[in-house]
Design a protein around this motif. Sequence first.
Motif, PDB file in Angstrom:
ATOM      1  N   ASP A  97      54.358  76.335  59.647  1.00  0.00           N
ATOM      2  CA  ASP A  97      54.127  74.726  59.422  1.00  0.00           C
ATOM      3  C   ASP A  97      52.973  74.310  60.654  1.00  0.00           C
ATOM      4  O   ASP A  97      52.137  73.420  60.243  1.00  0.00           O
ATOM      5  N   ALA A  98      52.903  74.665  61.550  1.00  0.00           N
ATOM      6  CA  ALA A  98      51.910  74.413  62.592  1.00  0.00           C
ATOM      7  C   ALA A  98      50.699  74.990  62.277  1.00  0.00           C
ATOM      8  O   ALA A  98      49.710  74.585  62.548  1.00  0.00           O
ATOM      9  N   VAL A  99      50.800  76.406  61.854  1.00  0.00           N
ATOM     10  CA  VAL A  99      49.599  76.862  61.319  1.00  0.00           C
ATOM     11  C   VAL A  99      48.945  76.014  60.312  1.00  0.00           C
ATOM     12  O   VAL A  99      47.898  76.042  60.042  1.00  0.00           O
ATOM     13  N   ALA A 100      49.611  75.734  59.084  1.00  0.00           N
ATOM     14  CA  ALA A 100      49.361  74.878  58.129  1.00  0.00           C
ATOM     15  C   ALA A 100      48.669  73.739  58.284  1.00  0.00           C
ATOM     16  O   ALA A 100      47.807  73.441  57.860  1.00  0.00           O
ATOM     17  N   ARG A 101      49.258  73.053  59.390  1.00  0.00           N
ATOM     18  CA  ARG A 101      48.799  71.796  59.716  1.00  0.00           C
ATOM     19  C   ARG A 101      47.412  71.938  60.534  1.00  0.00           C
ATOM     20  O   ARG A 101      46.479  71.337  60.200  1.00  0.00           O
ATOM     21  N   ARG A 102      47.259  73.068  61.147  1.00  0.00           N
ATOM     22  CA  ARG A 102      45.820  73.502  61.852  1.00  0.00           C
ATOM     23  C   ARG A 102      44.841  73.578  60.745  1.00  0.00           C
ATOM     24  O   ARG A 102      43.902  73.146  61.295  1.00  0.00           O
ATOM     25  N   PHE A 103      45.310  74.301  59.569  1.00  0.00           N
ATOM     26  CA  PHE A 103      44.152  74.225  58.815  1.00  0.00           C
ATOM     27  C   PHE A 103      44.294  73.278  57.559  1.00  0.00           C
ATOM     28  O   PHE A 103      43.796  73.413  56.549  1.00  0.00           O
ATOM     29  N   GLY A 104      44.829  72.217  57.975  1.00  0.00           N
ATOM     30  CA  GLY A 104      44.790  70.987  56.918  1.00  0.00           C
ATOM     31  C   GLY A 104      45.410  71.217  55.579  1.00  0.00           C
ATOM     32  O   GLY A 104      45.201  70.791  54.572  1.00  0.00           O
ATOM     33  N   ILE A 105      46.772  72.068  55.782  1.00  0.00           N
ATOM     34  CA  ILE A 105      47.250  72.406  54.472  1.00  0.00           C
ATOM     35  C   ILE A 105      48.807  71.315  54.538  1.00  0.00           C
ATOM     36  O   ILE A 105      49.489  71.515  55.677  1.00  0.00           O
ATOM     37  N   GLU A 106      49.011  70.610  53.638  1.00  0.00           N
ATOM     38  CA  GLU A 106      49.863  69.729  53.598  1.00  0.00           C
ATOM     39  C   GLU A 106      51.217  70.610  52.771  1.00  0.00           C
ATOM     40  O   GLU A 106      50.998  71.120  51.866  1.00  0.00           O
ATOM     41  N   ASP A 124      34.819  82.858  59.825  1.00  0.00           N
ATOM     42  CA  ASP A 124      33.921  83.910  60.224  1.00  0.00           C
ATOM     43  C   ASP A 124      34.579  84.902  61.374  1.00  0.00           C
ATOM     44  O   ASP A 124      35.638  84.559  61.938  1.00  0.00           O
ATOM     45  N   GLY A 125      33.932  85.678  61.794  1.00  0.00           N
ATOM     46  CA  GLY A 125      34.278  86.523  62.837  1.00  0.00           C
ATOM     47  C   GLY A 125      34.408  85.993  64.199  1.00  0.00           C
ATOM     48  O   GLY A 125      35.186  86.577  65.095  1.00  0.00           O
ATOM     49  N   ALA A 126      33.747  84.806  64.430  1.00  0.00           N
ATOM     50  CA  ALA A 126      33.968  84.302  65.715  1.00  0.00           C
ATOM     51  C   ALA A 126      35.135  83.074  65.524  1.00  0.00           C
ATOM     52  O   ALA A 126      35.242  82.368  66.542  1.00  0.00           O
ATOM     53  N   GLY A 127      35.774  82.991  64.457  1.00  0.00           N
ATOM     54  CA  GLY A 127      36.935  81.968  64.521  1.00  0.00           C
ATOM     55  C   GLY A 127      36.524  80.843  63.988  1.00  0.00           C
ATOM     56  O   GLY A 127      37.284  79.897  63.925  1.00  0.00           O
ATOM     57  N   VAL A 128      35.291  80.640  63.406  1.00  0.00           N
ATOM     58  CA  VAL A 128      34.676  79.447  62.941  1.00  0.00           C
ATOM     59  C   VAL A 128      35.183  79.216  61.462  1.00  0.00           C
ATOM     60  O   VAL A 128      34.882  80.117  60.511  1.00  0.00           O
ATOM     61  N   ILE A 129      35.754  77.989  60.968  1.00  0.00           N
ATOM     62  CA  ILE A 129      36.022  77.803  59.664  1.00  0.00           C
ATOM     63  C   ILE A 129      34.550  77.333  59.015  1.00  0.00           C
ATOM     64  O   ILE A 129      34.025  76.598  59.346  1.00  0.00           O
ATOM     65  N   ARG A 130      34.351  78.325  58.031  1.00  0.00           N
ATOM     66  CA  ARG A 130      33.245  78.066  57.227  1.00  0.00           C
ATOM     67  C   ARG A 130      33.189  77.343  56.177  1.00  0.00           C
ATOM     68  O   ARG A 130      32.316  76.490  55.686  1.00  0.00           O
ATOM     69  N   ARG A 131      34.330  77.459  55.236  1.00  0.00           N
ATOM     70  CA  ARG A 131      34.430  76.460  54.261  1.00  0.00           C
ATOM     71  C   ARG A 131      36.286  76.776  53.743  1.00  0.00           C
ATOM     72  O   ARG A 131      36.609  77.602  53.848  1.00  0.00           O
ATOM     73  N   ARG A 132      36.455  75.367  53.106  1.00  0.00           N
ATOM     74  CA  ARG A 132      37.697  75.608  52.488  1.00  0.00           C
ATOM     75  C   ARG A 132      37.381  75.479  51.021  1.00  0.00           C
ATOM     76  O   ARG A 132      36.595  74.633  50.551  1.00  0.00           O
ATOM     77  N   TYR A 133      38.106  76.107  50.443  1.00  0.00           N
ATOM     78  CA  TYR A 133      38.107  76.300  48.814  1.00  0.00           C
ATOM     79  C   TYR A 133      39.479  75.720  47.985  1.00  0.00           C
ATOM     80  O   TYR A 133      40.369  76.323  48.293  1.00  0.00           O
ATOM     81  N   GLU A 134      39.400  75.144  47.084  1.00  0.00           N
ATOM     82  CA  GLU A 134      40.278  74.580  46.172  1.00  0.00           C
ATOM     83  C   GLU A 134      40.440  75.678  44.939  1.00  0.00           C
ATOM     84  O   GLU A 134      39.523  76.334  44.915  1.00  0.00           O
ATOM     85  N   PRO A 135      41.458  75.818  44.462  1.00  0.00           N
ATOM     86  CA  PRO A 135      41.513  76.791  43.466  1.00  0.00           C
ATOM     87  C   PRO A 135      40.348  76.843  42.384  1.00  0.00           C
ATOM     88  O   PRO A 135      39.968  78.150  42.073  1.00  0.00           O
ATOM     89  N   GLY A 136      39.832  75.675  41.928  1.00  0.00           N
ATOM     90  CA  GLY A 136      38.879  76.166  40.963  1.00  0.00           C
ATOM     91  C   GLY A 136      37.456  76.385  41.580  1.00  0.00           C
ATOM     92  O   GLY A 136      36.284  76.458  40.815  1.00  0.00           O
ATOM     93  N   GLU A 137      37.411  76.629  42.880  1.00  0.00           N
ATOM     94  CA  GLU A 137      36.203  76.873  43.545  1.00  0.00           C
ATOM     95  C   GLU A 137      36.037  78.242  44.241  1.00  0.00           C
ATOM     96  O   GLU A 137      35.178  78.595  44.889  1.00  0.00           O
ATOM     97  N   LEU A 138      36.873  79.092  43.990  1.00  0.00           N
ATOM     98  CA  LEU A 138      36.903  80.439  44.469  1.00  0.00           C
ATOM     99  C   LEU A 138      35.969  81.242  43.750  1.00  0.00           C
ATOM    100  O   LEU A 138      35.788  82.241  44.480  1.00  0.00           O
ATOM    101  N   GLY A 139      35.007  81.137  42.770  1.00  0.00           N
ATOM    102  CA  GLY A 139      33.967  81.643  42.443  1.00  0.00           C
ATOM    103  C   GLY A 139      32.981  81.739  43.587  1.00  0.00           C
ATOM    104  O   GLY A 139      32.376  82.546  43.902  1.00  0.00           O
ATOM    105  N   ALA A 140      32.899  80.618  44.368  1.00  0.00           N
ATOM    106  CA  ALA A 140      31.838  80.475  45.572  1.00  0.00           C
ATOM    107  C   ALA A 140      32.277  81.208  46.545  1.00  0.00           C
ATOM    108  O   ALA A 140      31.487  81.754  47.303  1.00  0.00           O
ATOM    109  N   LEU A 141      33.616  81.322  46.819  1.00  0.00           N
ATOM    110  CA  LEU A 141      34.034  82.273  47.793  1.00  0.00           C
ATOM    111  C   LEU A 141      33.519  83.841  47.866  1.00  0.00           C
ATOM    112  O   LEU A 141      33.105  84.295  48.867  1.00  0.00           O
TER     113      LEU A 141
END
Length: 155
Positions: A97-106, A124-141
Amino acid sequence: DLTTQQNDGLWLTQLGGRAVVLAFGCTACGACPDVVARLKDVAQGLGDAPGRRVFFALVTVDPPHDSATVLREYGRAHDLRAPAWILLTEDRPGQTDAVARRFGIEVRRAAGRTDSSCAVTLIDGAGVIRRRYEPGELGALVTDLRALVGLPAPR
């Protein structure tokens, strides 16, 4: 510190230097298999990068049910092989739950059911969050991940 499907302890920071595709879900979820199947397709299109330059990490939101043993069986059933795939649960209550909260997952729990966002996060490799994708956006991933690990765009 979370526990892998091999029952080893792991901090997400230990994956530093490599990209991480981070998803949350559970083995009993009705929506997650679709996301996992789509991520599996993404991984297969990356050649030898998975497990070397990129990891796919799935953190359970239902740790009372999803033990390391259950995750290992789930991984086998869905061909999610280490080292490319890291399936994570907790060894102390509240860790996932703590990890989920850290990444904005309800995470929602009611009437014996657990539900969460099926969003996927690219780190990314430096630990920086590059982007969050909703299921309909996984093509951009696919495009973003290929660029991040230095692979040419798919034709």
